[in-house]
Design a protein around this motif. Structure first.
Motif, PDB file in Angstrom:
ATOM      1  N   HIS A   1      -5.731  -4.042  13.463  1.00 59.18           N
ATOM      2  CA  HIS A   1      -6.980  -3.422  13.048  1.00 59.18           C
ATOM      3  C   HIS A   1      -8.139  -4.410  13.095  1.00 59.18           C
TER       4      HIS A   1
ATOM      5  N   SER B   1      -9.778  -2.341   6.874  1.00 59.20           N
ATOM      6  CA  SER B   1      -8.782  -1.356   7.292  1.00 59.20           C
ATOM      7  C   SER B   1      -7.427  -2.022   7.497  1.00 59.20           C
ATOM      8  N   GLY B   2      -7.431  -3.179   8.147  1.00 57.58           N
ATOM      9  CA  GLY B   2      -6.186  -3.909   8.344  1.00 57.58           C
ATOM     10  C   GLY B   2      -5.552  -4.351   7.034  1.00 57.58           C
TER      11      GLY B   2
END
Length: 529
Positions: free
Chosen positions: A484, A495-496
């Motif tokens: 991500h 997000s990751g």
């Protein structure tokens, strides 16, 4: 007033005639021999260290056989082993805070930073299998000392490394040293405190030293990174290692159990190939492409090595991993819990400094302070883990600990760039409490599940599971993060992080279910020979 010797004779019985803390007949197995211990008059005075003093006295109440001088010597042995496990953890904890600076200085990618961590974890995990065997064969103190010396050498190599390859090599040397000294350390503590209750308290204190190292690493390490540079963090291990070697020489007696044990080079090679190939696939798959011939070939090599390992070890006398040791459900559960515990924990320690430094803009020192809730809570809870374990049982401790860690990681899936820091630290406190509840009991359950003569093998397998979990956590969850984050920007990084923390939470909660099903009320009772 009667003197101290008279009081001790009434309280503990007559002192041993040979003046040693443990004779061959008092050890949990009878071929250890009398340890090399000097005159008790040179034993250190632990009166200023009240916690060691109280634990040593309570241990000898249970044993009802040790003189005051030998109480102090048991405390000295425990202190030495605590320094050993502290040293092994210190190297990992300081590296997390220096990764951003190391990556910038050496122009390293995310996968290369994963290798800086996993070169240590990989070597540690694979050679722990042999580390326990070497201690059983050639003497646990001797192997412990060799491991500490390798940690000192590897730390110096890292501190002086001119490039990334040298740094990764130094980390591998340090991992090899940890693989030798940690299982021997755990076995020596178990032998020094053969009583179940006393051993639980000693193992709780031993385990808490991981938290002390976790506290010192982020705070002092972060300060050194900001003020001196990332190379200075590796020098921290050198004086600690030298002091540990001196204490081991002065106060720790030799012990071994060579009967039925032998080196197993074929299995050791297969273990290195299997875990090394699996780590390569999980770390490099995203970068090189999951369908590339190299990744597919390494995946097949990992599978083939695992199958060959089982075939080589099956029914083999003196196997590096005697497969009959896995017949006890509580031992298998302890291995699973240890692996899943570090699966989520180490990935969090890898990723949270990146969040603090890259998303919130904190310096390395401030990031270290912001990680303190994990280590401080771990230390505090670990001090109580022995008493809690004997009050509530290992099952409740492991289920609760893994549940706490999973809950904390689930909370971290909600972080953003504007999340109030107290909420982030509350999640870290929950994770630290869970780790403190877990670490001592999982060690005690694993060692108690096998005969005392196999304590070195059991501790080696437990720590192998722990480091395999750490290796896979950093590799797999780090790869999820990288998939991500490679898009660039704070939104992609967040997000990751969220997806990686979700994977870690699933692992921790799975461990809670395993502990609930397979751990029993008598899991702390030492299995007879």
């Amino acid at each position: 007033m009667p003197n101290a010797a008279a009081r001790n004779r009434r309280r503990f019985g007559p002192a041993r005639s040979n003046g040693t803390a443990f004779s061959a007949s008092s050890c949990p197995h009878n071929d250890i021999g009398t340890p090399r211990i000097r005159d008790p008059a040179v034993a250190p005075d632990f009166r200023s260290m009240k916690r060691f003093r109280r634990m040593t006295i309570s241990t000898n109440h249970a044993a009802s056989s040790l003189s005051e001088g030998n109480q102090r010597r048991a405390g000295a042995v425990l202190l030495t082993m605590c320094f050993g496990v502290f040293l092994a953890q210190l190297d990992s904890s300081v590296v997390f805070l220096g990764l951003k600076h190391i990556g910038g200085d050496l122009h390293a990618s995310i996968s290369e930073m994963q290798w800086v961590l996993d070169s240590y974890n990989l070597v540690y995990a694979t050679f722990l299998l042999t580390g326990g065997t070497l201690g059983d064969l050639y003497g646990r103190l001797r192997v412990f000392a060799c491991g500490v010396a390798l940690i000192v050498i590897g730390s110096l190599v890292c501190a002086l490394a001119p490039d990334g390859v040298t740094l990764i090599t130094g980390r591998a040397i340090t991992g090899l040293g940890a693989a030798l000294e940690v299982p021997s350390s755990l076995a020596i503590v178990s032998i020094t405190f053969p009583d179940t209750a006393a051993r639980g308290r000693a193992l709780g204190f031993w385990a808490s030293c991981n938290g002390i190292a976790m506290a010192i690493g982020p705070t002092i390490g972060g300060f050194l990174v900001d003020s001196v540079g990332w190379r200075s963090i590796f020098f921290l291990s050198v004086p600690i290692g030298l002091l540990t070697l001196l204490l081991g020489y002065l106060y720790v007696g030799e012990s071994r159990h060579p009967h039925g044990r032998q080196l197993d080079p074929a299995a050791q090679l297969l273990a290195v190939i299997g875990l090394g190939a699996l780590s390569f696939v999980t770390i490099e798959g995203q970068h090189r492409g999951w369908g590339s011939p190299l990744i597919i070939g390494m995946a097949l090599a990992a599978i083939g090595a695992a199958i060959a390992f089982l075939l080589v070890e099956r029914g083999r006398p003196g196997a590096m991993v005697p497969l009959d040791i896995f017949r006890t459900a509580s031992f298998n559960a302890a291995l699973a819990v240890a692996g899943l515990m570090t699966f989520g924990m180490y990935s969090m320690l890898f990723l949270m400094p990146l969040y603090f430094q890259s998303i919130t803009g904190a310096s390395a020192f401030v990031a270290g302070l912001e990680l303190l809730p994990v280590s401080i809570t771990f230390v505090l809870v670990s001090q109580c883990s022995g008493a809690l374990m004997h009050r509530f049982g290992a099952r409740a401790m492991l289920v609760g600990g893994m549940g706490f860690m999973g809950t904390g990681l689930l909370a971290l899936t909600q972080i953003s760039g504007s999340t109030p820091m107290p909420l982030v630290q509350l999640a870290l406190i929950v994770i630290g409490a869970g780790l403190g509840l877990n670490t001592g009991p999982v060690n005690a359950v694993a060692v108690a599940a096998v005969p005392a003569a196999r304590s070195g093998t059991a501790s080696g397998l437990l720590n192998t599971a722990r480091m395999v979990g750490a290796t896979m956590g950093i590799a797999l969850l780090g790869a999820i993060y990288a998939a991500h984050a490679q898009a660039g920007g704070a939104s992609a990084m967040l997000s990751g992080l969220r997806w990686a923390f979700l994977g870690g939470a699933i692992g921790e909660l799975s461990g809670a279910v395993i502990a609930l099903i397979y751990t029993r009320a008598n899991s702390m009772v030492q299995k007879p020979a």
